[in-house]
Design an enzyme around this catalytic site. Structure first.
Site, PDB file in Angstrom:
ATOM      1  N   ARG A 100       0.830  -1.210   0.000  1.00 44.61           N
ATOM      2  CA  ARG A 100       0.000   0.000   0.000  1.00 44.61           C
ATOM      3  C   ARG A 100       0.862   1.257   0.000  1.00 44.61           C
ATOM      4  NH1 ARG A 100      -3.396  -0.665   5.155  1.00 44.61           N
ATOM      5  NH2 ARG A 100      -1.417  -1.572   5.739  1.00 44.61           N
ATOM      6  N   ASN A 134      -6.101  -2.757   2.100  1.00 49.06           N
ATOM      7  CA  ASN A 134      -6.015  -4.205   2.283  1.00 49.06           C
ATOM      8  C   ASN A 134      -7.424  -4.774   2.434  1.00 49.06           C
ATOM      9  OD1 ASN A 134      -3.220  -4.384   2.246  1.00 49.06           O
ATOM     10  ND2 ASN A 134      -3.005  -4.403   4.461  1.00 49.06           N
TER      11      ASN A 134
END
Length: 139
Positions: free
Chosen positions: A64, A82
């Protein structure tokens, strides 16, 4: 501006010579500002939007963070998150060429420690105005 016969224009070559250049400079700056003010919202501007889901070893490997960083470097807008299933999802918006670059990066590069098995891109569409501003991580 219109000048009556016999009056001097601001660009006569005499003591007002400096005024001519100031007048010209201010006019050009005004036109450029008017053109740039609506550059992002103009009807002719075309952007693209795409949702993505990345499969593989993509959690716990800073995927990320790298995605957000790469998106900002490319100048695209979007978000990344996520999932409970171990994938990473998100959305990217921006110029079509930059979206293409981001899709390639998401499909093949990712973070240094990640392993990308598959990347799915859905809801790809043209948009006239950006709906997301900036690039961030969602939780």
């Amino acid at each position: 501006m219109f000048w009556r016969l016999g009056q001097r224009s601001p660009c006569m070559f005499d003591d007002n010579f400096g005024f001519c250049w100031v007048f010209l400079f201010v006019s050009v700056v005004a036109v450029l500002l008017a053109m740039s003010t609506n550059a992002d919202d103009s009807e002719g501007a075309k952007y693209a939007s795409v949702d993505f889901e990345i499969f593989g070893n993509v959690q716990g490997v800073c995927f990320r963070m790298y995605t957000e960083d790469h998106g900002k470097k490319l100048g695209v807008n979007g978000w990344v998150k996520n999932t409970r299933q171990g994938t990473v999802i998100g959305q990217v918006q921006g110029p079509p060429d930059k979206i293409k670059e981001m899709k390639a990066w998401l499909s093949r590069v990712g973070s240094p420690s990640s392993r990308i098995d598959r990347a799915e891109f859905t809801n790809e569409k043209d948009i006239s105005k950006l709906e997301i501003h900036g690039f961030g991580t969602r939780y």
